[in-house]
Design a protein around this motif. Structure first.
Motif, short mmCIF file in Angstrom:
data_model
loop_
_atom_site.label_atom_id
_atom_site.label_comp_id
_atom_site.label_asym_id
_atom_site.label_seq_id
_atom_site.Cartn_x
_atom_site.Cartn_y
_atom_site.Cartn_z
N LYS A 354 -12.32 3.77 11.51
CA LYS A 354 -11.12 3.00 11.14
C LYS A 354 -11.41 1.52 10.90
CE LYS A 354 -7.84 5.87 10.83
NZ LYS A 354 -7.44 6.10 9.47
N THR A 393 -9.57 5.17 6.01
CA THR A 393 -8.31 4.54 5.59
C THR A 393 -7.32 5.66 5.32
OG1 THR A 393 -7.33 3.08 3.95
CG2 THR A 393 -9.18 4.39 3.21
N THR A 394 -6.23 5.34 4.66
CA THR A 394 -5.27 6.40 4.34
C THR A 394 -5.14 6.48 2.84
OG1 THR A 394 -3.45 4.86 4.37
CG2 THR A 394 -3.95 5.95 6.44
N CYS A 428 -5.33 15.92 4.15
CA CYS A 428 -3.96 15.48 4.38
C CYS A 428 -3.12 16.58 5.00
CB CYS A 428 -3.32 15.05 3.07
SG CYS A 428 -4.07 13.57 2.43
N THR A 432 1.30 13.35 5.80
CA THR A 432 0.53 12.22 5.26
C THR A 432 0.43 12.31 3.74
OG1 THR A 432 -1.51 13.42 5.60
CG2 THR A 432 -0.88 11.90 7.32
N SER A 526 -10.12 12.42 9.44
CA SER A 526 -9.47 11.34 8.68
C SER A 526 -8.72 10.42 9.59
CB SER A 526 -8.50 11.92 7.69
OG SER A 526 -7.36 12.36 8.37
N ALA A 528 -5.82 10.43 9.81
CA ALA A 528 -4.83 9.89 8.90
C ALA A 528 -3.58 9.48 9.62
CB ALA A 528 -4.50 10.94 7.87
N ALA A 529 -3.01 8.41 9.13
CA ALA A 529 -1.74 7.89 9.63
C ALA A 529 -1.70 7.77 11.13
CB ALA A 529 -0.60 8.76 9.16
#
Length: 1973
Positions: A354, A393-394, A428, A432, A526, A528-529
């Motif tokens: 991150k 990143t996202t 994803c 996301t 990931s 993610a978010a």
């Protein structure tokens, strides 16, 4: 057997403890049986054995131990209290069981361990086993590893924490014991089963053979995920299920477990130690990477590649590294290097995760563009890099960059980008990958599926297929509406093939499964978010772990993980959840409908539907309703039923009752059945048609609401609105709008398509029908509740009248919160729903709205030209650029996020030196945020974070603007973007001055962090309070709060040891300064030193120490250079950034020298107020000043030196000592300047060196100066040598370093220097040493060449004084005196603004500690040091003079006379003691303490009363009077008002003051020393006292006032008449001007003037009429006659007239010759007035002849003679000017002046040089001495008539040409002058005020300085002339041969000696002159 029988009787627990092993065996066996028997696990029996179980397992007898282990196992399995024994038992098992030879014992031990795990004691068990791994016995280690392996195998990785095990694995592989290694291998294989590849990184460093073996084992493992086979007690349900479903395999829960069990992968990364690589980069990396040879670039990249192989990297500033790698990827021509750089980027991204996110935006576009490369290895490297970067990143963050590349013409780029999108989508989840992201991606990909290149098409299909798989058909289908069937099938085909990153095969078609991907997913890779952190909690939260799966259903929604599903999807979250239940239904034909309806409705009902009789239709409806009410949901064919209702007559039903029933039934069906949109479409049209009906409208609304509940409001509302506005009926339209207003309140706003409504609302607003308009405005009001201000943007172009109505509606809504939705949630969420989450959704809706706005792309308008304008050097052009940007944004209103190069350009402007541009930039950033909406979030990193920096600006208004901007941004972006990555914390770590010191801004940032804590996905570390405190809620509101505790915690995290005191003080200071308010600059170029808000030096705790450490540790460059290179300047700038205010720093490092001057001015200004700050940054300030020494600009240099003088004075007052670091980085550079060609600079530098000795040991200074003597610059060598001499003289021989011998040898080398000045300096220095040290000098010097030695001996003979008797004493005394004088002199130089009384106090405080030595710091002391030191050469060259007996001179002095005293080379050392004592006593007169003051006055009175001692006061009169009237002021303002004070004390003080003054003013010689300014203030004080009614009320008040009266008369009579008259005129003028002053005051002043007028006949000859007339002229200018006549009293005008009249009477027409000082006589009323008076008294002119005047009285004569005189004088001056006739000219001038004593020679001198003036003056004096000095014996009382013209008799005060002063005012800085009686009469010392001394000797000439109005000013001007006067008197004394170089006057200078020494004197004079230049 007796023994046996004994123990058999014992109870079981006693047997178990018995000392006989048999007894114990028996006990254990019975215990085992007992344990198996007890059925109640909570039986009290268990507790008996609690303490024994450990003994069971640690039995020393092997047989007994086995039995004990069996019993212990049974106990652990069955007893509920067993958990309490875990630690001790497991420890026993590890240490005493695992080392047993019997396999059975080990087995039982392992079973016991596993049993403890089963009863929920996994952690303590694991802890003990891990401790066991450190045991020395390999058997124990092996057993522990085996136990851990079995535990993991059975219980799985959720219960056994892998992190600590993996940490010790590598150590186990290194064991010497093969058994341990083998067991470790088995354990590694087992761990691999559970976490797969996550185990690789931690084991990468083990032996390669072992790794290979492991790899082989790992390959053989079955791919299926392992299952937990043994369960905890709390998992019994799972156990049951597991047993039932063992055959079935991968069920939902299993799947869930899968998901959860990936958790340790995160830990695998966490496990690794973060490696710091930035410092390990090769030193020349950045040079090499730019090298021309590709091999060198390759080497550099390979070095990075090696470093980034570390799987986990420490966070840091990788910006530069990323930048160069990006450059290689983008620009390098060698493809091999491109691939290598891409690998490095991949490694960085993988290692930083991150933390790399902040760089992703910079790199992604470059990589995507580079996909044009065809080479497979490059493409592969780029793919790996971009995939790794994506995980940091996202998708949201890089979506813009990806979409931008999608339009590229190059097919390879398009193909690779699509493939990248496909890969990204796999990572994803539906949350996301929200609709807002899908839409632009799908649009771009749809273009690609029609591309001509097949590879592009294939890639696009794959990406779309992936999207379909991830987000589900329902989300993607709307975007695929226009795709033909073939392509759609292809997409679906791809979707089936896709394997998602999380191993989920999501059902695309079956919508019910749609939310499944959210289930057990862990976005491990990931992250993610922000879900990564979430999963940590879910993993540890035991039973909660299914929560994510229940995302849209059931109460678990409240669990943290679900709530944290990431801001990205927040807008669609609610929608997704609810849509899962949406029913899709094909449209049925009417036949099918009838068939289905007839199955559930009575036959009669169906027949009567279209009956002609309304009653039958009504009956039919009733039956229909009953049937519907009784139907089950699953059986109800909704579509069929509504189609029946719509059948003819359908919605055209004419009977309202039937219609009402019909509508009610629709509502029922919608509520009770599975109502689909297809069914809704059948009825909605009819409902809208009836909504405006008076009777049926409410039923229609009810039906619509029911449909909205079934089919969701967004869809229903869209349908209803479009239907209502496609028809003409205004009633229907207004009611539809009203229904929608209500519906929104009931359902909430989530998912509504604002845009669709807005066009309808606009239509409604334009409607002619007022009801429609009103309804539309009401609807807007309701929408405003949810959407907020952005809503208004849609309507800005409406008519003003309408807009104002809308605004009124919005205002009503402000402050209200949107109601919680009451409908639409229950059905789909199965519970109440979490209000908090709803709120969150509502928050996001506002943002969604903004997403819908039509946005303009302004990137084409952001041209390169515009960007260069914004960065132009000229601020005006920069401003133009910014103005253009403003207008571009204004025109566009809403813009797309692509704004080209603008962010970089604006970022630079945020630290513009012109603050107005900074503010303009901030307002543009606000505009930008509003115009771009939520998309602004992609600019948070590059533009948002820099705004935080501006929060630390020194200007209030700039900070406020920055805060407003941050607030606007966070409104748009939310907090998440600000907190992702390290940017914000890095920004705060910068120790930004104001962020640290401004309490406001710090709190703002901390408030942001607080807010963020709440919004960020909860980490376990965040306390519950923080996360629950703010759920939703607008960020800006939170920003405003500034919590004190937050500030503390913030500061403690940011700095090692915050010093609360300093921080507070800083804060307070900055607040106070801010509060004073300051002008906002009206012009951008207004000087920035007007800005005084906030301190300029910020105290960073331990900052200086840290900098020194860094320098010592060579972390930074040592301050050592011949000329400063850029890196030094940059380094200093960086160091200063944390502790010098930004604006000052900009000035300091500006390229233009004028800015440096500004900076210095600001620093001088803040010097006093920020002492601590200056000291904390002293090292940096001195370093910066050394840079200024290298500037060529003299003004900067002068300013810098001036600052240094003040700085060192301050430091010595603060008793600060320079550190070695500060000294070594400053003194060498200062010494360079000693060799400057300009004299002024050299003097200043010498003065500074002198002062430095007070704060840095002289001995250390000596070494630096000695270094300076080695310079190539001869001036520098000479000055350094002189300075060395001064040091030795002041501090004795100890100062010589390293030893006196070495030092002297060094100095003596210079005797042979080729430069004459250096030789002289060296000789003089050694002479000085000789004076201190005597003949030993020759020993110390050692061998010198003959020539040098003879020069030295000659010089010593000629110039040396006898060695001092007590050098040691001198050494002690000197520094002391130096310190005091310097301190005070500079204190006085500060400028008139400061209050004198505070200075007096300072002086008193300082004198406190040094009273004993009588070297009291003297308040008004001369700055002697500089004068003495400057005169080094001259001083040494003075011939040795005869020593006189001095005792009789010292008699009248207050202090005891010194017995033996070294003759000081400083020429007024002798009397400094007396003077300083008097100074000190005088300073105490003004004390705030009455007793101190009275004592001081008593001492002075004692001096004044004795005539012989009184002269000691000479030279101190002004000073004494100032102190006195200050005390008067103090009494008047303070003491009199003080209730507590005894008034007798005050009277006593008054009588002392008045008594003292009367004594003083009886002595005319002293009284005449009082100057105008002082007299004015004194008279003011005395008159104020006479009028003080409070004094009259005192007992002895009258007596005091009478004494004052008497005193005033004395003052008027005895003072210098010119001065007192002038003072009274000024005082009168002031009192008339001052509105506050009483008329009585002016009256008394005028009375005094009348008294003076009466005295005029006696005093007229001693008055300088020119000055008095000038004063009258000024008075008449301020008060013209008209103005005077307007005065209430006629006294002023009468007083003036009387005065002028008297003067005219006494002087006659000659009065008109005294107007010389009035510059423009024609303007003067005075001349006209005098002429008028003269006319009246024409007849009297003749009688008033004057003994000095031989001219006639008529003015005509006078004028003609004047012309002649001028010609005559002109002739004389010509002669003086020519070389040949100089002497003749001077003699003539002398004769002429003798004859016409009032002749005015000033005009002839005025334009000549100072040198010429002093030459003439000196010439006249020499002639006078020759001619008249011979036989004169001055008498103390009178003066022989022939000297009247040339000297200054006490009685008449006529001009003296012998002494350079006009008004007879003379101050001898050397006190002895005045103290010698004969000299006093010789010089006519009447009026010792030096500053009125003009340059040449004529009564009529102008004074050099105008009359000083107030004593305070006078003091300062006096000081400024100090040096000059010093020189003047030195010349004077030397010339007239009245003083010897030792400074002692002689009374017997005869003419013969004059003649003898005259040449010598001249030479000496010239020397002095030249040394002074």
């Amino acid at each position: 057997m007796g023994d046996d029988s004994e123990w058999i009787k014992l109870s079981i627990d006693q047997k178990c403890e018995h000392k006989l092993w048999k007894a114990r065996v028996n006990g254990y066996e019975e215990a085992l049986k007992l344990f198996q028997k007890i059925e109640d696990e909570k039986s009290p029996e268990w507790s008996k054995y609690l303490g024994l179980i450990k003994k069971f397992v640690t039995d020393s007898n092997a047989v007994a131990q086995l039995k004990g282990l069996e019993a212990a196992l049974a106990y652990v399995e069955n007893a509920h209290v067993a958990g309490k024994t875990t630690g001790e038992v497991i420890s026993g098992v590890v240490n005493k069981v695992f080392n047993q030879p019997k396999a059975r014992a080990k087995e039982l031990g392992i079973d016991i361990c596993l049993m403890y795990i089963e009863i929920e004691k996994g952690e303590p068990v694991q802890e003990e086993l891990l401790k066991g791994l450190d045991n020395k016995n390999p058997k124990i280690i092996v057993a522990c590893i085996e136990t851990l392996r079995k535990a993991l195998s059975e219980f799985g990785s959720k219960i056994i924490s892998l992190k600590p095990i993996i940490k010790v694995l590598p150590k186990l592989f290194e064991s010497r014991e093969k058994a341990v290694r083998d067991e470790a291998k088995l354990l590694a294989v087992e761990i691999y089963r559970w976490i797969r590849d996550a185990l690789r990184p931690p084991l990468q460093n083990i032996n390669s053979v072992q790794l290979k073996e492991l790899e082989e084992e790992w390959v053989n493992l079955p791919p299926a995920a392992p299952k937990q086979t043994r369960f905890l007690r709390s998992q019994q349900e799972l156990k049951a299920k597991f047993e039932q479903q063992q055959a079935a395999g991968g069920d939902a829960d299993g799947g869930g477990d899968d998901g959860d069990e990936v958790v340790p992968q995160v830990d695998a990364y966490e496990l690794l130690e973060a490696v710091e690589i930035l410092s390990k980069l090769p030193k020349d990396f950045y040079d090499k990477i730019e090298a021309k040879k590709w091999q060198e670039r390759k080497e550099a990249l390979e070095a990075v590649e090696m470093l980034v192989k570390n799987p986990r990297l420490e966070a840091g500033d990788y910006a530069d590294l990323v930048k160069v790698l990006k450059k290689v990827v983008g620009k390098d021509t060698n493809v091999m290097l491109v691939a290598l750089a891409a690998k490095c980027l991949a490694g960085l991204a993988t290692g930083l995760r991150k933390k790399f996110g902040q760089y992703a935006g910079q790199v992604v576009p470059t990589i995507l563009e580079k996909f044009k490369e065809k080479k497979p290895q490059v493409v592969q490297a780029l793919q790996e890099a971009i995939d790794a970067i994506f995980l940091t990143t996202t998708l949201q963050n890089i979506s813009e960059d990806i979409l931008a590349v999608m339009d590229n013409k190059n097919p390879t780029i398009k193909q690779q980008t699509s493939l990248f999108i496909a890969r990204s989508f796999r990572h994803c989840t539906p949350s996301t990958l929200p609709r807002s992201l899908l839409k632009p991606f799908c649009a771009a990909l749809l273009k690609h599926i029609n591309d001509s290149a097949p590879e592009v098409r294939d890639a696009a299909f794959e990406a779309l297929g992936t999207a379909l798989k991830v987000a589900g058909e329902k989300a993607v289908n709307p975007f695929l509406a226009d795709v033909d069937k073939l392509k759609l099938d292809r997409i679906k085909e791809c979707a089936e093939k896709v394997e998602l990153a999380y191993g989920k095969n999501t059902g695309g078609a079956a919508d019910k499964k749609e939310c499944r991907p959210a289930a057990g997913k862990t976005p491990v890779l990931s992250g993610a978010a922000g879900d990564k952190d979430t999963k940590d909690t879910s993993a540890k939260s035991g039973p909660l772990k299914k929560a994510p799966a229940a995302k849209s259903g059931g109460p678990p929604k409240k669990s943290k993980p679900a709530a944290a599903a990431g801001a990205g999807g927040a807008g669609t979250k609610g929608k997704k959840g609810s849509e899962t239940k949406e029913i899709l239904e094909p449209e049925l034909s009417i036949e099918v409908c009838e068939e289905r309806a007839s199955a559930v409705l009575p036959a009669s009902c169906i027949q009567q539907l279209d009956s002609g009789n309304w009653k039958e239709r009504l009956a039919c409806m009733e039956e229909f309703q009953k049937a519907v009410e009784l139907m089950e949901r699953s059986e109800m064919p909704c579509q069929a039923l509504v189609r029946m209702l719509a059948k003819k007559p359908g919605w055209k039903e004419t009977n309202f009752q039937v219609m009402q029933m019909k509508l009610h039934i629709v509502a029922l069906i919608a509520q009770k059945g599975n109502f689909s949109k297809t069914s809704a479409q059948v009825v909605l049209d009819g409902l809208v048609d009836k909504i405006g009906d008076v009777k049926c409208g409410s039923n229609a609304k009810e039906a619509m609401t029911a449909i909205a509940e079934a089919c969701l409001l967004p869809w229903t509302a869209e349908q209803v609105m479009s239907m209502a506005f496609s028809q003409k009926n205004p009633k229907n339209q207004s009611e539809t709008l009203n229904w929608l207003s209500n519906a929104i309140k009931e359902f909430g706003f989530s998912g509504l398509n604002v845009k669709a409504f807005i066009s309808n609302v606009k239509t409604a607003l334009a409607a002619t029908n007022p009801a429609v308009r009103t309804a539309a405005i009401t609807l807007l009001g309701v929408m405003y509740l949810y959407v907020g201000p952005p809503l208004r943007m849609f309507f800005e172009d409406e008519k003003p009248a309408l807009l104002s109505q809308i605004d009124v509606e919005f205002e009503k809504m402000q402050g209200q919160t949107a109601p919680a939705p009451t409908r639409g949630t229950s059905r789909h969420s199965g519970g109440s729903g979490d209000d908090g989450e709803e709120r969150d959704e509502q928050e996001d809706i506002g943002n969604d709205v903004v997403d819908l706005l039509p946005r303009t792309d302004i990137s084409d308008k952001i041209t390169a030209e515009l960007v260069s304008k914004i960065g132009d050097k000229n601020w005006k052009i920069r401003k133009e650029g910014l103005d253009e940007v403003t207008s571009i944004i204004n025109d566009a209103k809403f813009i797309q996020p692509n704004i080209g190069e603008l962010p970089a350009a604006l970022k630079c402007r945020l630290n513009d030196s012109n603050k107005i541009l900074v503010q303009q930039t901030l307002s543009i950033l606000q505009q930008l945020a509003m115009a771009m909406g939520p998309n602004i979030r992609q600019h948070v990193k590059n533009l948002g974070i820099p705004i935080i920096t501006v929060l630390g600006d020194s200007k209030n208004n700039v900070r406020a603007a920055a805060l407003a901007t941050v607030n606007v941004w966070t409104e748009q972006t939310g907090m998440k973007e600000w907190l992702e990555g390290e940017d914000l914390s890095e920004e705060l770590k910068k120790e930004n001055p104001f962020l640290r010191q401004e309490p406001t801004s710090k709190d703002q940032v901390l408030a942001m962090l607080e807010k963020a804590k709440a919004i960020m996905p909860a980490k376990p570390a965040v306390p519950a309070k923080a996360s629950s405190k703010v759920v939703g809620g607008a960020a800006p509101a939170k920003f405003q709060s500034a919590s004190a505790p937050a500030e503390d915690s913030g500061s403690s995290t940011m700095e090692p040891k915050p010093d609360p005191k300093k921080a507070k003080a800083g804060g307070a200071a900055s607040k106070a300064k801010g509060a004073q308010g300051k002008k906002i600059p009206s012009k951008p170029n207004l000087k920035e030193d007007d800005d005084k808000s906030g301190p300029i030096f910020i105290i960073v705790p331990n900052g200086k120490e840290q900098r020194m450490k860094d320098e010592k540790g060579l972390k930074v460059l040592k301050w050592n250079f011949t000329t400063p290179r850029d890196e030094y300047i940059e380094q200093l700038k960086t160091q200063m950034s944390s502790c010098v205010a930004r604006w000052v720093q900009d000035e300091m490092f500006h390229t233009d020298f004028q800015h440096h001057n500004k900076a210095l001015a600001v620093m001088v200004e803040h010097l006093e107020s920020e002492k601590d700050g200056v000291i904390s940054c002293l090292d940096l300030i001195l370093k910066w000043l050394t840079l200024r020494f290298f500037d060529t600009n003299t003004s900067v240099l002068m300013k810098a030196l001036e600052y240094l003088k003040l700085l060192f004075t301050l430091l010595s007052q603060e008793e600060y000592h320079l550190t070695e670091n500060e000294a070594s980085s400053f003194i060498p550079y200062l010494i360079l300047k000693v060799g400057e060609s300009k004299d002024v600079i050299r003097k200043d530098v010498r003065a500074i060196l002198n002062r430095m000795c007070l704060i840095y040991p002289a001995s250390k200074m000596f070494t630096f100066i000695m270094e300076g003597t080695k310079s190539k610059n001869s001036k520098q060598r000479a000055e350094c040598l002189e300075e060395l001499g001064c040091l030795v003289e002041s501090y004795g021989m100890n100062v010589c370093q390293p030893t006196p011998g070495k030092a002297l040898k060094e100095m003596a080398i210079h005797i042979g220097d080729r430069d004459n000045t250096v030789r002289n300096a060296a000789l003089n220095t050694i002479v000085t040493v000789y004076n201190v040290h005597g003949d030993q000098v020759f020993k110390l010097i050692g061998n010198l060449s003959e020539k040098d030695m003879s020069m030295l001996e000659e010089r010593i003979k000629r110039a040396a004084k006898r060695p001092a008797a007590a050098p040691a004493r001198q050494a002690e005394e000197k520094p002391q005196r130096a310190q005091s004088t310097n301190a005070n002199a500079s204190m006085l130089r500060k400028g008139p603004a400061e209050d004198m009384s505070s200075k007096l106090n300072q002086a008193r405080n300082m004198s406190g500690h040094s009273e004993t030595t009588h070297t009291v710091p003297r308040e008004f002391q001369l700055d002697l040091d500089e004068i003495e030191n400057d005169n080094g050469t001259v001083r040494c060259e003075m011939p040795a003079l005869v020593q006189h007996k001095l005792d009789d001179i010292f008699e009248p002095v207050l202090i005891p006379e010194p017995k033996i005293r070294a003759v000081s080379p400083h020429f007024d050392d002798m009397h400094s003691n007396t003077a300083s004592t008097i100074n000190f006593v005088i300073s105490q007169v003004a004390s705030g303490d009455i007793n101190t003051s009275i004592q001081a006055l008593a001492q002075i009175d004692e001096v004044l009363r004795q005539e012989d001692k009184a002269e000691a006061m000479s030279g101190h009169i002004d000073q004494f009077l100032i102190a006195t009237f200050m005390q008067l002021r103090l009494i008047y303002n303070t003491h009199m008002a003080d209730e507590k004070l005894d008034k007798d004390e005050i009277v006593k003080l008054y009588s002392c003051i008045i008594g003292n003054m009367i004594s003083l003013f009886q002595m005319e010689s002293l009284a005449r020393e009082a100057s105008t300014g002082v007299l004015k203030d004194l008279m003011h004080g005395l008159i104020t006292l006479m009028l003080d009614s409070r004094v009259e009320d005192l007992e002895e008040g009258q007596q005091v006032i009478r004494s004052v009266n008497l005193l005033v008369v004395k003052v008027l009579e005895k003072s210098d008449q010119t001065n007192i008259l002038s003072a009274l005129l000024v005082l009168l003028q002031d009192s008339l001007l001052a509105t506050a002053s009483s008329p009585k005051f002016s009256e008394l002043v005028m009375k005094c003037l009348w008294r003076m007028v009466r005295l005029l006949p006696e005093t007229i000859n001693s008055i300088n009429l020119d000055r008095i007339l000038l004063d009258i002229h000024i008075f008449m200018k301020v008060f013209p006659k008209e103005k005077l006549k307007q005065c209430k009293s006629e006294f002023p005008i009468r007083t003036l007239k009387t005065l002028l009249h008297t003067l005219c009477k006494l002087k006659g027409p000659k009065i008109l010759d005294h107007l010389t000082m009035i510059e423009n006589k024609n303007e003067s009323e005075l001349e006209a007035h005098l002429c008028r008076v003269m006319k009246h008294s024409m007849d009297q002119t003749g009688s008033k002849t004057d003994k000095e005047t031989e001219k006639g009285a008529s003015r005509i004569d006078e004028k003609s003679s004047k012309a002649k005189v001028n010609d005559f004088l002109a002739e004389i001056f010509k002669k003086i000017g020519s070389k040949e006739n100089t002497k003749e000219g001077l003699a003539e001038l002398y004769e002429y002046k003798k004859k016409y004593s009032d002749a005015d020679i000033e005009p002839f001198l005025k334009n000549s040089s100072q040198f010429f003036q002093s030459y003439v003056e000196r010439g006249l004096r020499l002639i006078e001495m020759e001619r008249e000095g011979k036989g004169r014996i001055p008498s103390s009382t009178g003066i022989s008539p022939q000297t009247e013209v040339t000297c200054l008799p006490t009685s008449t005060n006529t001009v003296s040409s012998s002494i350079g002063n006009t008004n007879g005012e003379e101050v001898g800085p050397s006190v002895y002058l005045e103290r010698l009686k004969i000299l006093r009469q010789r010089c006519g010392l009447d009026n010792a005020k030096q500053e009125d001394r003009p340059p040449l000797t004529s009564l009529l000439s102008k004074p050099a300085t105008p009359t000083v109005a107030s004593s305070t000013d006078m003091l300062h001007s006096k000081l400024s002339q100090l040096r000059e006067s010093r020189e003047h008197y030195q010349h004077l004394d030397l010339d007239s041969n009245q003083t010897h170089s030792s400074g002692i006057g002689t009374t017997t200078s005869s003419s013969s000696s004059t003649a003898a020494n005259i040449d010598d004197l001249k030479k000496r004079l010239e020397r002095i002159k030249s040394s002074r230049k």
